[in-house]
Design a protein around this motif. Structure first.
Motif, PDB file in Angstrom:
ATOM      1  N   GLU A 106      44.159  58.457  28.136  1.00 31.19           N
ATOM      2  CA  GLU A 106      43.182  57.596  28.795  1.00 31.19           C
ATOM      3  C   GLU A 106      43.882  56.353  29.323  1.00 31.19           C
ATOM      4  N   SER A 107      43.254  55.698  30.270  1.00 30.26           N
ATOM      5  CA  SER A 107      43.839  54.503  30.877  1.00 30.26           C
ATOM      6  C   SER A 107      43.929  53.367  29.861  1.00 30.26           C
ATOM      7  N   SER A 108      44.985  52.584  29.974  1.00 26.58           N
ATOM      8  CA  SER A 108      45.159  51.415  29.109  1.00 26.58           C
ATOM      9  C   SER A 108      45.231  50.156  29.964  1.00 26.58           C
ATOM     10  N   THR A 109      44.780  49.050  29.398  1.00 26.35           N
ATOM     11  CA  THR A 109      44.650  47.809  30.157  1.00 26.35           C
ATOM     12  C   THR A 109      45.065  46.612  29.322  1.00 26.35           C
ATOM     13  N   LEU A 110      45.601  45.599  29.993  1.00 29.25           N
ATOM     14  CA  LEU A 110      45.969  44.336  29.358  1.00 29.25           C
ATOM     15  C   LEU A 110      45.197  43.229  30.057  1.00 29.25           C
ATOM     16  N   ALA A 111      44.644  42.292  29.295  1.00 26.12           N
ATOM     17  CA  ALA A 111      43.837  41.230  29.909  1.00 26.12           C
ATOM     18  C   ALA A 111      43.944  39.932  29.129  1.00 26.12           C
ATOM     19  N   THR A 112      43.620  38.835  29.806  1.00 26.35           N
ATOM     20  CA  THR A 112      43.571  37.519  29.187  1.00 26.35           C
ATOM     21  C   THR A 112      42.223  36.876  29.510  1.00 26.35           C
ATOM     22  N   LEU A 113      41.956  35.761  28.856  1.00 27.40           N
ATOM     23  CA  LEU A 113      40.710  35.025  29.088  1.00 27.40           C
ATOM     24  C   LEU A 113      40.991  33.836  29.991  1.00 27.40           C
ATOM     25  N   ASP A 114      40.221  33.711  31.057  1.00 28.41           N
ATOM     26  CA  ASP A 114      40.354  32.579  31.973  1.00 28.41           C
ATOM     27  C   ASP A 114      38.976  31.976  32.161  1.00 28.41           C
ATOM     28  N   GLY A 115      38.756  30.818  31.541  1.00 26.03           N
ATOM     29  CA  GLY A 115      37.433  30.211  31.599  1.00 26.03           C
ATOM     30  C   GLY A 115      36.434  31.077  30.855  1.00 26.03           C
ATOM     31  N   ASN A 116      35.395  31.513  31.554  1.00 27.03           N
ATOM     32  CA  ASN A 116      34.369  32.353  30.941  1.00 27.03           C
ATOM     33  C   ASN A 116      34.529  33.822  31.306  1.00 27.03           C
ATOM     34  N   GLU A 117      35.661  34.184  31.897  1.00 27.55           N
ATOM     35  CA  GLU A 117      35.854  35.540  32.376  1.00 27.55           C
ATOM     36  C   GLU A 117      37.115  36.184  31.809  1.00 27.55           C
ATOM     37  N   VAL A 118      37.094  37.498  31.787  1.00 26.30           N
ATOM     38  CA  VAL A 118      38.272  38.288  31.442  1.00 26.30           C
ATOM     39  C   VAL A 118      39.011  38.607  32.736  1.00 26.30           C
ATOM     40  N   VAL A 119      40.331  38.426  32.735  1.00 25.31           N
ATOM     41  CA  VAL A 119      41.145  38.744  33.902  1.00 25.31           C
ATOM     42  C   VAL A 119      42.113  39.852  33.521  1.00 25.31           C
ATOM     43  N   TYR A 120      42.056  40.977  34.224  1.00 26.37           N
ATOM     44  CA  TYR A 120      42.975  42.075  33.974  1.00 26.37           C
ATOM     45  C   TYR A 120      44.335  41.744  34.585  1.00 26.37           C
ATOM     46  N   ILE A 121      45.389  41.809  33.795  1.00 25.34           N
ATOM     47  CA  ILE A 121      46.716  41.452  34.292  1.00 25.34           C
ATOM     48  C   ILE A 121      47.669  42.648  34.364  1.00 25.34           C
ATOM     49  N   ALA A 122      47.309  43.757  33.757  1.00 32.92           N
ATOM     50  CA  ALA A 122      48.139  44.968  33.846  1.00 32.92           C
ATOM     51  C   ALA A 122      47.284  46.173  33.509  1.00 32.92           C
ATOM     52  N   ARG A 123      47.665  47.307  34.099  1.00 32.71           N
ATOM     53  CA  ARG A 123      46.890  48.531  33.850  1.00 32.71           C
ATOM     54  C   ARG A 123      47.793  49.748  33.999  1.00 32.71           C
ATOM     55  N   MET A 124      47.605  50.703  33.108  1.00 37.33           N
ATOM     56  CA  MET A 124      48.305  51.975  33.191  1.00 37.33           C
ATOM     57  C   MET A 124      47.244  53.064  33.356  1.00 37.33           C
ATOM     58  N   PRO A 125      46.986  53.484  34.600  1.00 36.81           N
ATOM     59  CA  PRO A 125      45.905  54.451  34.828  1.00 36.81           C
ATOM     60  C   PRO A 125      46.307  55.870  34.474  1.00 36.81           C
ATOM     61  N   VAL A 126      45.329  56.620  34.015  1.00 40.15           N
ATOM     62  CA  VAL A 126      45.526  58.038  33.752  1.00 40.15           C
ATOM     63  C   VAL A 126      44.570  58.826  34.625  1.00 40.15           C
ATOM     64  N   ARG A 127      43.345  58.398  34.608  1.00 40.68           N
ATOM     65  CA  ARG A 127      42.337  59.006  35.462  1.00 40.68           C
ATOM     66  C   ARG A 127      41.278  57.937  35.734  1.00 40.68           C
ATOM     67  N   ALA A 135      41.569  47.023  38.562  1.00 44.80           N
ATOM     68  CA  ALA A 135      42.914  46.736  39.032  1.00 44.80           C
ATOM     69  C   ALA A 135      43.335  45.358  38.537  1.00 44.80           C
ATOM     70  N   PRO A 136      44.655  45.114  38.386  1.00 48.07           N
ATOM     71  CA  PRO A 136      45.116  43.777  37.997  1.00 48.07           C
ATOM     72  C   PRO A 136      44.519  42.709  38.916  1.00 48.07           C
ATOM     73  N   GLY A 137      44.037  41.638  38.309  1.00 44.92           N
ATOM     74  CA  GLY A 137      43.389  40.576  39.073  1.00 44.92           C
ATOM     75  C   GLY A 137      41.880  40.656  39.022  1.00 44.92           C
ATOM     76  N   THR A 138      41.345  41.813  38.611  1.00 48.90           N
ATOM     77  CA  THR A 138      39.894  41.960  38.496  1.00 48.90           C
ATOM     78  C   THR A 138      39.365  41.012  37.429  1.00 48.90           C
ATOM     79  N   ARG A 139      38.251  40.361  37.721  1.00 47.20           N
ATOM     80  CA  ARG A 139      37.633  39.429  36.785  1.00 47.20           C
ATOM     81  C   ARG A 139      36.252  39.954  36.423  1.00 47.20           C
ATOM     82  N   VAL A 140      35.926  39.943  35.143  1.00 44.47           N
ATOM     83  CA  VAL A 140      34.615  40.406  34.688  1.00 44.47           C
ATOM     84  C   VAL A 140      34.085  39.448  33.627  1.00 44.47           C
ATOM     85  N   ALA A 141      32.770  39.455  33.475  1.00 43.02           N
ATOM     86  CA  ALA A 141      32.145  38.632  32.441  1.00 43.02           C
ATOM     87  C   ALA A 141      32.636  39.088  31.071  1.00 43.02           C
ATOM     88  N   ALA A 142      32.911  38.145  30.212  1.00 42.87           N
ATOM     89  CA  ALA A 142      33.528  38.467  28.927  1.00 42.87           C
ATOM     90  C   ALA A 142      32.567  39.092  27.924  1.00 42.87           C
TER      91      ALA A 142
END
Length: 267
Positions: A106-127, A135-142
């Motif tokens: 399955e896909s794996s992801t690395l993220a950090t917290l920026d303000g009130n959002e999660v920011v994806y900084i790396a991803r290893m896609p499988v499907r 994708a890296p740079g995507t921001r979502v509500a935490a």
């Protein structure tokens, strides 16, 4: 003759920011302490302008003054630290993300917290995982993600309350936890067990699991996640099969960052 491109550049130019950076850059190894007059000469700015910039930087904590001399404070290191830490972490984590993806299929992801959002900084896609774009740079509500809950779980009570107050806990699906009391209890559980699982709260059918990554001080600075769908796995099966692998991956990344994690081999 001024081109349209030049005009656009001028419209987007913030002179005050440029001058502030010029003042910061006027300090160096040979001139760690400077007077307002010296800074005005070095930057070719007027003394009143330099004084206003210094007072602003002082209020923000980037400079200090004593006996008419100005000096930089350690806080200026934070400007470059975030860039260095994020890029070093991403590079360091890539082989671990790849190994996690191979182990779980399955896909794996690395993220950090920026303000009130999660920011994806790396991803290893499988499907592709449902329709979620991560994708890296995507921001979502935490609040509705396993990554966000891991990143918030070790934050101060004040920070958590501020996020609840400022951003709220909006419903993204019928399963999203929106009650502040229940949300606080979930974060407490995450702290206790050391990982988070979120099912169908960000998108129906999406299951994500996350574990914390710690720096050499033991602070949680990022989180690693594995994502799948309810059509491919069950929460019970993931808890038994994937959580141990995920937690081990987070510990290995933490170890590489200088955090001593008992039980993780050094080879």
């Amino acid at each position: 003759m001024t081109s349209a491109s030049d005009e656009k550049t001028g419209q987007n130019h913030i002179q005050g920011l440029e001058r502030g950076l010029a003042v910061l850059q006027a300090f160096d190894a040979e001139h760690p302490n400077r007077t307002t007059t010296e800074l005005a000469t070095a930057t070719q700015l007027s003394r009143p302008v330099v004084r206003r910039i210094l007072l602003t930087l002082q209020r923000l904590g980037y400079v200090a003054t004593s006996d008419g001399q100005w000096t930089l404070t350690p806080r200026v290191l934070s400007i470059g630290q975030h860039y260095t830490a994020t890029h070093a972490l991403t590079e360091l984590a890539q082989p671990h993300l790849m190994r996690l993806a191979e182990q779980t299929s399955e896909s794996s992801t690395l993220a950090t917290l920026d303000g009130n959002e999660v920011v994806y900084i790396a991803r290893m896609p499988v499907r592709r995982v449902l329709s979620v774009t991560v994708a890296p740079g995507t921001r979502v509500a935490a609040h509705a993600t396993s990554l966000g809950r891991v990143l918030l779980a070790w934050e101060s009570t004040e920070r958590i309350e501020r996020i609840i107050t400022e951003s709220g806990l909006p419903s993204l699906t019928p399963y999203t936890v929106t009650d502040p009391v229940q949300f606080r209890e979930i974060l407490s559980t995450v702290r206790h067990q050391g990982w988070s699982m979120v099912v169908s709260e960000r998108e129906e059918g999406l299951i994500s699991l996350s574990a914390p990554i710690r720096d050499h001080h033991g602070h949680v600075i990022a989180a690693v996640a594995s994502s799948t769908s309810t059509g491919r796995a069950s929460p019970k099966g993931l808890r038994e099969d994937v959580v141990p692998v995920l937690v081990d991956t987070a510990k290995r990344i933490s170890r590489d960052l200088g955090n001593h994690v008992p039980g993780v081999p050094l080879t």
